[in-house]
Design a protein around this motif. Structure first.
Motif, PDB file in Angstrom:
ATOM      1  N   SER A 106     -13.194   7.243 -15.708  1.00  0.00           N
ATOM      2  CA  SER A 106     -12.949   8.590 -14.887  1.00  0.00           C
ATOM      3  C   SER A 106     -11.477   8.480 -14.622  1.00  0.00           C
ATOM      4  CB  SER A 106     -13.885   8.516 -13.525  1.00  0.00           C
ATOM      5  OG  SER A 106     -15.241   8.598 -13.975  1.00  0.00           O
ATOM      6  N   ILE A 107     -11.038   7.250 -14.008  1.00  0.00           N
ATOM      7  CA  ILE A 107      -9.626   7.307 -13.587  1.00  0.00           C
ATOM      8  C   ILE A 107      -8.848   7.530 -14.761  1.00  0.00           C
ATOM      9  CG2 ILE A 107      -8.026   5.390 -12.625  1.00  0.00           C
ATOM     10  CD1 ILE A 107      -9.745   6.469 -10.604  1.00  0.00           C
ATOM     11  N   ILE A 117     -17.177   0.823  -4.419  1.00  0.00           N
ATOM     12  CA  ILE A 117     -15.983   0.835  -5.354  1.00  0.00           C
ATOM     13  C   ILE A 117     -14.881   1.080  -4.565  1.00  0.00           C
ATOM     14  CG2 ILE A 117     -14.658   1.637  -7.360  1.00  0.00           C
ATOM     15  CD1 ILE A 117     -17.494   2.126  -8.510  1.00  0.00           C
ATOM     16  N   PHE A 145     -14.071  11.730  -8.457  1.00  0.00           N
ATOM     17  CA  PHE A 145     -15.073  11.207  -8.296  1.00  0.00           C
ATOM     18  C   PHE A 145     -16.211  11.910  -9.151  1.00  0.00           C
ATOM     19  CE2 PHE A 145     -14.367   9.456  -3.673  1.00  0.00           C
ATOM     20  CZ  PHE A 145     -13.497   8.552  -4.314  1.00  0.00           C
ATOM     21  N   PHE A 173      -1.973   7.562  -1.234  1.00  0.00           N
ATOM     22  CA  PHE A 173      -3.216   7.688  -0.534  1.00  0.00           C
ATOM     23  C   PHE A 173      -3.687   9.203  -0.284  1.00  0.00           C
ATOM     24  CE2 PHE A 173      -5.924   7.456   3.255  1.00  0.00           C
ATOM     25  CZ  PHE A 173      -6.999   6.690   2.762  1.00  0.00           C
ATOM     26  N   GLY A 223     -21.293   3.920  -4.117  1.00  0.00           N
ATOM     27  CA  GLY A 223     -20.419   5.108  -4.136  1.00  0.00           C
ATOM     28  C   GLY A 223     -18.963   4.533  -4.394  1.00  0.00           C
ATOM     29  N   VAL A 224     -17.926   5.512  -4.347  1.00  0.00           N
ATOM     30  CA  VAL A 224     -16.657   5.125  -4.351  1.00  0.00           C
ATOM     31  C   VAL A 224     -15.798   5.462  -3.263  1.00  0.00           C
ATOM     32  CG1 VAL A 224     -14.914   5.372  -6.124  1.00  0.00           C
ATOM     33  CG2 VAL A 224     -16.861   5.937  -6.809  1.00  0.00           C
ATOM     34  N   LYS A 225     -14.677   4.885  -2.996  1.00  0.00           N
ATOM     35  CA  LYS A 225     -13.777   5.397  -1.813  1.00  0.00           C
ATOM     36  C   LYS A 225     -12.303   5.053  -2.181  1.00  0.00           C
ATOM     37  CE  LYS A 225     -17.042   4.748   2.008  1.00  0.00           C
ATOM     38  NZ  LYS A 225     -17.503   3.749   3.182  1.00  0.00           N
ATOM     39  N   ILE A 226     -11.633   5.890  -1.772  1.00  0.00           N
ATOM     40  CA  ILE A 226     -10.051   5.571  -1.961  1.00  0.00           C
ATOM     41  C   ILE A 226      -9.698   5.057  -0.415  1.00  0.00           C
ATOM     42  CG2 ILE A 226      -7.845   6.826  -2.072  1.00  0.00           C
ATOM     43  CD1 ILE A 226      -9.586   7.815  -4.213  1.00  0.00           C
ATOM     44  N   THR A 227      -8.920   3.767  -0.642  1.00  0.00           N
ATOM     45  CA  THR A 227      -8.959   2.951   0.373  1.00  0.00           C
ATOM     46  C   THR A 227      -7.376   2.402   0.596  1.00  0.00           C
ATOM     47  OG1 THR A 227      -9.180   1.076  -1.165  1.00  0.00           O
ATOM     48  CG2 THR A 227     -11.023   1.964  -0.044  1.00  0.00           C
ATOM     49  N   LYS A 228      -7.152   2.170   1.797  1.00  0.00           N
ATOM     50  CA  LYS A 228      -6.083   1.208   2.069  1.00  0.00           C
ATOM     51  C   LYS A 228      -6.046  -0.067   1.853  1.00  0.00           C
ATOM     52  CE  LYS A 228      -5.214   4.892   5.475  1.00  0.00           C
ATOM     53  NZ  LYS A 228      -4.703   4.971   7.190  1.00  0.00           N
ATOM     54  N   MET A 266     -18.257   9.819 -11.778  1.00  0.00           N
ATOM     55  CA  MET A 266     -18.453   8.474 -11.340  1.00  0.00           C
ATOM     56  C   MET A 266     -19.751   8.299 -10.800  1.00  0.00           C
ATOM     57  SD  MET A 266     -15.141   7.063  -9.611  1.00  0.00           S
ATOM     58  CE  MET A 266     -13.476   7.323 -10.445  1.00  0.00           C
ATOM     59  N   VAL A 267     -20.167   6.867 -10.440  1.00  0.00           N
ATOM     60  CA  VAL A 267     -21.591   6.644  -9.843  1.00  0.00           C
ATOM     61  C   VAL A 267     -22.308   7.797  -9.380  1.00  0.00           C
ATOM     62  CG1 VAL A 267     -21.713   4.213  -9.281  1.00  0.00           C
ATOM     63  CG2 VAL A 267     -20.012   5.509  -8.242  1.00  0.00           C
ATOM     64  N   ILE A 302     -10.769   2.147  -4.699  1.00  0.00           N
ATOM     65  CA  ILE A 302      -9.686   2.574  -5.425  1.00  0.00           C
ATOM     66  C   ILE A 302      -8.437   2.474  -4.460  1.00  0.00           C
ATOM     67  CG2 ILE A 302      -8.641   4.313  -6.824  1.00  0.00           C
ATOM     68  CD1 ILE A 302     -11.338   5.159  -7.483  1.00  0.00           C
ATOM     69  N   PHE A 355       0.853  -1.172  -0.032  1.00  0.00           N
ATOM     70  CA  PHE A 355       0.174   0.010  -0.095  1.00  0.00           C
ATOM     71  C   PHE A 355       1.003   1.324   0.099  1.00  0.00           C
ATOM     72  CE2 PHE A 355      -1.881   3.320   2.923  1.00  0.00           C
ATOM     73  CZ  PHE A 355      -2.669   3.691   2.153  1.00  0.00           C
ATOM     74  N   LYS A 376     -17.603   2.865 -16.084  1.00  0.00           N
ATOM     75  CA  LYS A 376     -17.655   4.033 -15.714  1.00  0.00           C
ATOM     76  C   LYS A 376     -16.504   4.709 -14.723  1.00  0.00           C
ATOM     77  CE  LYS A 376     -21.824   6.621 -14.430  1.00  0.00           C
ATOM     78  NZ  LYS A 376     -23.343   6.428 -13.934  1.00  0.00           N
ATOM     79  N   VAL A 377     -16.103   3.770 -13.730  1.00  0.00           N
ATOM     80  CA  VAL A 377     -15.106   4.392 -12.972  1.00  0.00           C
ATOM     81  C   VAL A 377     -13.855   4.352 -13.649  1.00  0.00           C
ATOM     82  CG1 VAL A 377     -14.726   1.746 -11.898  1.00  0.00           C
ATOM     83  CG2 VAL A 377     -13.830   3.965 -10.695  1.00  0.00           C
ATOM     84  N   LYS A 398      -7.013  11.536  -1.831  1.00  0.00           N
ATOM     85  CA  LYS A 398      -7.824  11.826  -0.925  1.00  0.00           C
ATOM     86  C   LYS A 398      -8.091  13.363  -1.097  1.00  0.00           C
ATOM     87  CE  LYS A 398      -9.783   9.948   2.387  1.00  0.00           C
ATOM     88  NZ  LYS A 398     -11.152   9.096   2.367  1.00  0.00           N
TER      89      LYS A 398
END
Lengths: 253, 253
Positions: free
Chosen positions: B145-146, B223, A249, A238, B171-176, A252-253, B225, A233, B141-142, A242
């Motif tokens: 966008s990316i 979703i 976003f 990240f 929806g969409v989330k930036i994640t670890k 998107m959706v 990312i 990661f 879709k995602v 953010k």
């Protein structure tokens, strides 16, 4: 107390490094070798999921597998030993495993797979000297010290030590991971029927790293011991994403 | 400006995800697909070094390769396109690539290889819904966008985004990166000649992770990312080993 040790590698059960390692580790207890039946360099963390695996028993302590180092660790622990060994030693690999290049190594992946299953594990590699020789004696010495240490000071699950031994080392260093990347060349050839085929060759190699890295340690003649784990990661990225969240976003959706 | 896009995957050139992705990305420019000629799931960063590779040309924009996703990226950039594409999109993978499990993925490795060669790259995976369906529409879709974002805001070399799309996302989330590990079972079978063979099956899957992780995001219908890079050095363990240095080194060289 007698321990149970498992050796694997990616150079195959016939590799010189395996025989030397078996001999060097036997003072700790029972040494089992479960290794690919042919060279599996650069198979990385590959698992054979699409075809069956075969086991060839050589004797009570030696088994050749038609798969990758990760397959070997699974078959050894689940089928052959029927229990977890005290430690897995993957190697001795013929050639360095340093920098990002480590990710392609079947030897390192074999150690990692063991660690993910909760087994202490190290990967050990020897680096060719100027006379095209490997210093297996130093590799055995460092392997034995590390095995002894880990049997009484276990590492956290999912972590391994990757050891690289240059020819006639001056000493030992605990190191960070430096940078070693291939920009492989692709070589075009013609088969006897006039059809093209391609080989991926080593190509351009970029090697760099600060003083504290594996790259610098082996370059200056030191054995390198690098602690690794599988957290790939990227925290910095990240934070950046953010911040840009709304922009990313918005469609998107 | 018209861009040059490269698609690869580990599910093979015949996979549904590839066709959908080609269609979805064509508005950006020329879309080339260079993918394995058969399923190569779980080949990770494997490179074919021990045997030659063949290229089957389907048409100007489609090539099937007898190798891994990493091989595909090399052949595409060095032989077929003869230059670096603007972006590599690896997928759409049928199945999640989250947690440590990501390391086995050929799809993610294909994206990483592109990034190591200095090309913008993403890996995209769809996760089966309760009705055994994949939501390719949301995945496109995602992805779009990316791709649009990265073409104008490039990521540092060696980094990728790994995107996982659950069915009908909220929806969409930036994640670890969370945790998802297999403790594979090995299944013993008998062939028609009475000889044993073995399959590595999925076995026990452990999935956990905090709120900010890929694991939690897709679990709760978002979703995910995740920004990834190949730094698998373990800094904490480095500190511990440095402290214990004398003890570890005392019997070495």
């Amino acid at each position: 107390m007698k321990k149970k040790l498992l050796i694997t590698n990616d150079d195959s059960i016939f590799a010189e490094g395996i025989k030397i390692l078996e001999h060097g580790l036997k003072e700790f207890g029972s040494v089992y070798t479960v290794a690919p039946d042919r060279e599996k360099s650069a198979v990385s963390f590959g698992i054979t999921t699409n075809s069956p695996l075969r086991i060839s028993k050589v004797d009570e302590f030696h088994y050749a597998i038609t798969g990758t180092p990760v397959d070997c660790v699974y078959l050894a622990t689940k089928v052959l030993l029927k229990e977890k060994p005290d430690i897995v030693v993957s190697g001795i690999n013929h050639g360095a495993n340093i920098g990002e290049d480590t990710i392609y190594s079947g030897t390192v992946a074999g150690a990692f797979q063991a660690s993910l299953l909760g087994i202490q594990a190290i990967a050990i590699s020897v680096i060719e000297g100027k006379t095209h020789k490997y210093d297996f004696e130093s590799a055995i010495k460092v392997s034995k010290s590390i095995v002894k240490f880990l049997l009484y000071n276990p590492l956290p699950e999912g972590t391994i030590l990757s050891i690289n031994v240059p020819f006639e080392p001056k000493g030992v260093k605990i190191t960070k991971l430096g940078h070693k990347r291939y920009d492989a060349e692709v070589i075009e050839k013609m088969d006897p029927r006039g059809n093209k085929y391609y080989w991926i060759g080593p190509g351009k190699i970029t090697v760099f790293g600060e003083d504290s890295t594996d790259v610098k340690a082996v370059e200056s003649g030191y054995i390198s011991i690098t602690p690794l784990s599988l957290n790939f990661f990227n925290d910095k990225l990240f934070g950046y994403l953010k911040e840009k969240e709304n922009e990313i976003f918005k469609e998107m959706v």
